[in-house]
Write a protein that holds these residues in place. Structure first.
Motif, PDB file in Angstrom:
ATOM      1  N   ILE A  30     -54.282 -32.258  34.658  1.00  0.00           N
ATOM      2  CA  ILE A  30     -53.138 -31.677  34.102  1.00  0.00           C
ATOM      3  C   ILE A  30     -53.407 -30.460  33.113  1.00  0.00           C
ATOM      4  N   LYS A  31     -52.735 -29.458  33.294  1.00  0.00           N
ATOM      5  CA  LYS A  31     -53.008 -28.303  32.376  1.00  0.00           C
ATOM      6  C   LYS A  31     -52.213 -28.727  31.211  1.00  0.00           C
ATOM      7  N   THR A  32     -52.919 -28.150  29.992  1.00  0.00           N
ATOM      8  CA  THR A  32     -52.196 -28.145  28.742  1.00  0.00           C
ATOM      9  C   THR A  32     -51.552 -26.912  27.721  1.00  0.00           C
ATOM     10  N   GLY A  33     -52.104 -25.914  28.284  1.00  0.00           N
ATOM     11  CA  GLY A  33     -51.797 -24.756  27.601  1.00  0.00           C
ATOM     12  C   GLY A  33     -53.069 -24.382  26.834  1.00  0.00           C
ATOM     13  N   MET A  34     -53.873 -25.038  26.645  1.00  0.00           N
ATOM     14  CA  MET A  34     -55.188 -24.936  26.081  1.00  0.00           C
ATOM     15  C   MET A  34     -56.292 -24.858  27.428  1.00  0.00           C
ATOM     16  N   ASP A  35     -56.708 -23.690  27.678  1.00  0.00           N
ATOM     17  CA  ASP A  35     -57.692 -23.655  29.002  1.00  0.00           C
ATOM     18  C   ASP A  35     -58.585 -24.526  28.893  1.00  0.00           C
ATOM     19  N   PRO A  36     -59.428 -24.943  27.712  1.00  0.00           N
ATOM     20  CA  PRO A  36     -60.370 -25.894  27.798  1.00  0.00           C
ATOM     21  C   PRO A  36     -60.031 -27.309  28.026  1.00  0.00           C
ATOM     22  N   LEU A  37     -58.781 -27.797  27.607  1.00  0.00           N
ATOM     23  CA  LEU A  37     -58.131 -29.051  27.640  1.00  0.00           C
ATOM     24  C   LEU A  37     -57.591 -29.444  28.868  1.00  0.00           C
ATOM     25  N   THR A  38     -57.867 -30.619  29.365  1.00  0.00           N
ATOM     26  CA  THR A  38     -57.191 -31.289  30.664  1.00  0.00           C
ATOM     27  C   THR A  38     -56.876 -32.513  30.575  1.00  0.00           C
ATOM     28  N   LEU A  39     -55.727 -33.343  31.065  1.00  0.00           N
ATOM     29  CA  LEU A  39     -55.410 -34.640  30.678  1.00  0.00           C
ATOM     30  C   LEU A  39     -55.448 -34.981  32.322  1.00  0.00           C
ATOM     31  N   SER A  40     -55.580 -36.526  32.300  1.00  0.00           N
ATOM     32  CA  SER A  40     -55.288 -37.396  33.695  1.00  0.00           C
ATOM     33  C   SER A  40     -54.855 -38.568  33.224  1.00  0.00           C
ATOM     34  N   ALA A  41     -54.260 -39.033  34.100  1.00  0.00           N
ATOM     35  CA  ALA A  41     -53.574 -40.622  34.215  1.00  0.00           C
ATOM     36  C   ALA A  41     -53.558 -41.031  35.444  1.00  0.00           C
ATOM     37  N   TYR A  42     -53.330 -42.614  35.379  1.00  0.00           N
ATOM     38  CA  TYR A  42     -53.033 -43.345  36.686  1.00  0.00           C
ATOM     39  C   TYR A  42     -52.550 -44.650  36.387  1.00  0.00           C
ATOM     40  N   ASP A  84     -53.999 -66.089  44.825  1.00  0.00           N
ATOM     41  CA  ASP A  84     -52.778 -65.699  44.665  1.00  0.00           C
ATOM     42  C   ASP A  84     -52.744 -64.515  43.454  1.00  0.00           C
ATOM     43  N   ALA A  85     -53.844 -64.059  43.044  1.00  0.00           N
ATOM     44  CA  ALA A  85     -54.095 -63.131  41.875  1.00  0.00           C
ATOM     45  C   ALA A  85     -53.244 -61.740  42.203  1.00  0.00           C
ATOM     46  N   THR A  86     -52.799 -61.298  41.212  1.00  0.00           N
ATOM     47  CA  THR A  86     -52.258 -59.987  40.972  1.00  0.00           C
ATOM     48  C   THR A  86     -52.622 -59.136  39.658  1.00  0.00           C
ATOM     49  N   ALA A  87     -52.707 -57.984  39.488  1.00  0.00           N
ATOM     50  CA  ALA A  87     -53.012 -57.245  38.096  1.00  0.00           C
ATOM     51  C   ALA A  87     -52.520 -56.048  38.334  1.00  0.00           C
ATOM     52  N   TRP A  88     -52.276 -55.502  36.990  1.00  0.00           N
ATOM     53  CA  TRP A  88     -51.887 -53.798  37.071  1.00  0.00           C
ATOM     54  C   TRP A  88     -52.735 -53.271  35.963  1.00  0.00           C
ATOM     55  N   GLU A  89     -52.958 -52.180  36.350  1.00  0.00           N
ATOM     56  CA  GLU A  89     -53.590 -51.274  35.135  1.00  0.00           C
ATOM     57  C   GLU A  89     -53.114 -49.818  34.870  1.00  0.00           C
ATOM     58  N   LEU A  90     -53.154 -49.311  33.614  1.00  0.00           N
ATOM     59  CA  LEU A  90     -52.732 -48.094  33.291  1.00  0.00           C
ATOM     60  C   LEU A  90     -54.079 -47.391  32.545  1.00  0.00           C
ATOM     61  N   SER A  91     -54.166 -46.141  32.906  1.00  0.00           N
ATOM     62  CA  SER A  91     -55.155 -45.240  31.957  1.00  0.00           C
ATOM     63  C   SER A  91     -54.649 -43.855  31.719  1.00  0.00           C
ATOM     64  N   LEU A  92     -55.324 -43.383  30.660  1.00  0.00           N
ATOM     65  CA  LEU A  92     -54.954 -42.240  30.132  1.00  0.00           C
ATOM     66  C   LEU A  92     -56.211 -41.369  29.778  1.00  0.00           C
ATOM     67  N   GLY A  93     -56.532 -40.299  30.121  1.00  0.00           N
ATOM     68  CA  GLY A  93     -57.742 -39.517  29.693  1.00  0.00           C
ATOM     69  C   GLY A  93     -57.544 -38.189  29.487  1.00  0.00           C
TER      70      GLY A  93
END
Length: 470
Positions: free
Chosen positions: A390-402, A417-426
Motif C-alpha cells: 500500500i503506497k503512502t505518499g512516502m516512497d520508502p514507506l509501504t503498508l500491508s494488512a489482512y 468444531d474450532a473456528t478462529a479469525w485473525e487481523l494483521s497490520l504492518g
C-alpha cells in the motif's frame, strides 16, 4: 566448524585469482526480529491461565551463499551463521547460542546447510549432485524447504522442462561395511523418487510432480514418553523413555504424493493455485499393522497489482482423514496395543498440513501451527483477504494488512468444531535498496466450541525487524 568455515571462505576468495577461468560470487542476507506476545496459548486446554502467558524475545539469522564456477560447472554452498535467539537460556557455548545442525551434529554458531555441484550439458540438460533444497514444488503451499541429499537431472525440451530426482533421506548402507554390524541395514533406508515437468499454456504455467517416499523402519533408534498410556495399556515398556524400536520393531511408512500447480495471469488478474494429494500406507511391526489413508490440500490465491496497492484473496483447504484414528481405536479395543501405539505415532499425518513455507497467518499459521503438531494450519480451511504494498505518499514507506477466517475440517478431535479469525497490520520502510526496517502486529480470537475446553482470551503480538540483502 569455525576453522572449516574459514578454510572454505579462504579457498573461495582466492579461487578467482588462482584459476583464470574461475569466478566467485557471494550473496546473502541478515535478519533480526524482536517480538512480544500477549495471552499466548497455542493449544486447547481444560483449565489454562490464558492471561498469564506473555513474553518477548529477539532472534536473528545470517545466510551466506558462496558460489564458485568454472565453465559450465559450479560449486554451491549455503552457510547459516547464528540462526538463533539472542541470549538463549539453554546454550552449548558461553556465547548464549543454541543451534541444531540439520546434517546431524551440533555447532555453536555456524553450519553448512547446502553443498552441491551443478553442471550444464549445453543448454539442454542440467545435473545437480549433493546437499540441496528439497521438499518444495509449485507454490509455497504444503512446502517445507529443507536440505536434502539428491541427484537431480533437469532437461529443457521444446514442450517445457522435465526432470527426475533421487533423494536419500536415511541411508544405513555405509554402516554395513564392518564385521560386527547387523546385515539388515540396507533394509532400513528412507529414499524418495520424483518425476517433474513444467510447461506453459498461453500465460499460465503448469507444474506437475509425481513423488514417492519409501520410509523403512520408521521407529529405528527412537524413544517416546508413553507413560500416559499406562492406564489403558498394561505393558512394562510404557515409560517416559520407551524404546520404540524394541517395542514396535520394523514398521514401514510409504507416501505417494502427486502435485499439480498453476501460476500466471487470467486477464487482468494474477493467480497461483495448487492441488496436493497424499496417499499414505503403513505396514509391519509387532502390531502387524496394514493401514492406508489419504489427505489432500487445495490452494488458490488471486490478486491484482494496482498503482496504489495489491489486493488479493486466498482460499486454502486441508482435509482430515479419520480412518487412521478409527483404526488405532479399533486396535486398542481388540487389545492390539502395539498397533495402537504404532498408528498413534503417525497420527499427525491424518491432517493435511499447509507446512512451514506457506505462512498462512502470523499467529494461527506461522506461530501456533493450529490444528496439530505440524508447521502451519492442519486439517483446516483458510479464507484470507489481504492488501500488500500500500503506497503512502512516502516512497520508502509501504503498508500491508489482512483479515483471515479459519475453520476446522477435523473429526473427533479437540479441534472438531474450532473456528478462529485473525487481523494483521504492518509497515515497511526501505532505508536503502538493500536494507528494510519493518513493524507489524496481529490479533487472533479462537473458539473451540468443545465441552470441557476453555476458549482462550484473544491473543495478540507486536514485532519489529530489520533485514539486509546483498
Amino acid at each position: 566448524m569455525k576453522k572449516i568455515f574459514c578454510a572454505i571462505m579462504l579457498v573461495l576468495l582466492i579461487a578467482g585469482s588462482a584459476y583464470a577461468q574461475a569466478t566467485f560470487s557471494l550473496t546473502g542476507s541478515y535478519w533480526a526480529e524482536g517480538k512480544y506476545w500477549f495471552n499466548y496459548n497455542a493449544d486447547p486446554g481444560t483449565d489454562a491461565a490464558y492471561n498469564e502467558n506473555s513474553f518477548g524475545f529477539y532472534e536473528q539469522d545470517i545466510n551466506l551463499f558462496p558460489k564458485i564456477s568454472i565453465g559450465n560447472t559450479s560449486l554451491n554452498f549455503a552457510i547459516a551463521i547464528t540462526d538463533t535467539y539472542w541470549g538463549a537460556a539453554v546454550a552449548d557455548t558461553t556465547e548464549g547460542i543454541t543451534q541444531d545442525d540439520p546434517i546431524g551434529g551440533e555447532d555453536d554458531d555456524i553450519q553448512i546447510e547446502r553443498a552441491f555441484i551443478s553442471h550444464k550439458f549445453g543448454d539442454k540438460l542440467t545435473l545437480d549432485v549433493g546437499l540441496m533444497d528439497g521438499t518444495q514444488w509449485g507454490t509455497t503451499f504444503a512446502d517445507d524447504k529443507q536440505a536434502k541429499w539428491r541427484v537431480k537431472a533437469t532437461a529443457f525440451t521444446p514442450v517445457g522442462v522435465i526432470g527426475a530426482v533421487l533423494e536419500k533421506n536415511k541411508d544405513r548402507g555405509a554402516f554395513s561395511t564392518g564385521d560386527d554390524v547387523p546385515d539388515n541395514f540396507e533394509g532400513e533406508d528412507s529414499d524418495a523418487y520424483g518425476l517433474f515437468a513444467v510447461t506453459k499454456a498461453g500465460s499460465v504455467y503448469i507444474k506437475t510432480l509425481l513423488w514417492y517416499v519409501r520410509n523403512q523402519h520408521i521407529f529405528m533408534d527412537k524413544t517416546a514418553d508413553l507413560s500416559a498410556l499406562g492406564a489403558v495399556i498394561p505393558d512394562p515398556l510404557l515409560t517416559d523413555d520407551a524404546d520404540l524400536e524394541a517395542l514396535l520393531e520394523d514398521v514401514d511408512l510409504n507416501l505417494f504424493n502427486p502435485v499439480l500447480a498453476f501460476n500466471g495471469d487470467l486477464g487482468a488478474l494474477s493467480f497461483e493455485a495448487e492441488f496436493n494429494y497424499k496417499m499414505w500406507e503403513i505396514e509391519g511391526g509387532t502390531g502387524n499393522v496394514d493401514e492406508d489413508w489419504d489427505t489432500y490440500g487445495i490452494y488458490v490465491n488471486i490478486w491484482k497489482a494496482l498503482d496504489a496497492m495489491t489486493p488479493g484473496f486466498v482460499a486454502a483447504y486441508g482435509s482430515y482423514d479419520e480412518d487412521l484414528m478409527d483404526a488405532a481405536n479399533a486396535a486398542l479395543a481388540a487389545g492390539n496395543y502395539q498397533a495402537f501405539i504404532t498408528l498413534n505415532g503417525v497420527a499427525a499425518n491424518a491432517a493435511f498440513d499447509f507446512e512451514d513455507d506457506f505462512n498462512s497467518t502470523v499467529i494461527l499459521g506461522d506461530e501456533y501451527c493450529w490444528g496439530g503438531p505440524g508447521d502451519d494450519l492442519q486439517g483446516m480451511t483458510l479464507l484470507k483477504l489481504y492488501v500488500n504494498d500500500i503506497k503512502t505518499g512516502m516512497d520508502p514507506l509501504t503498508l500491508s494488512a489482512y483479515a483471515a477466517y479459519v475453520m476446522s475440517n477435523q473429526d473427533d478431535t479437540l479441534y472438531e468444531d474450532a473456528t478462529a479469525w485473525e487481523l494483521s497490520l504492518g509497515a515497511a520502510y526501505k532505508i536503502t535498496d538493500n536494507l528494510v526496517y519493518s513493524v507489524y502486529g496481529a490479533y487472533a480470537d479462537i473458539n473451540y466450541d468443545v465441552t470441557g475446553v476453555d476458549d482462550p482470551d484473544a491473543v495478540y503480538m507486536i514485532a519489529n525487524a530489520i533485514e539486509f540483502n546483498f
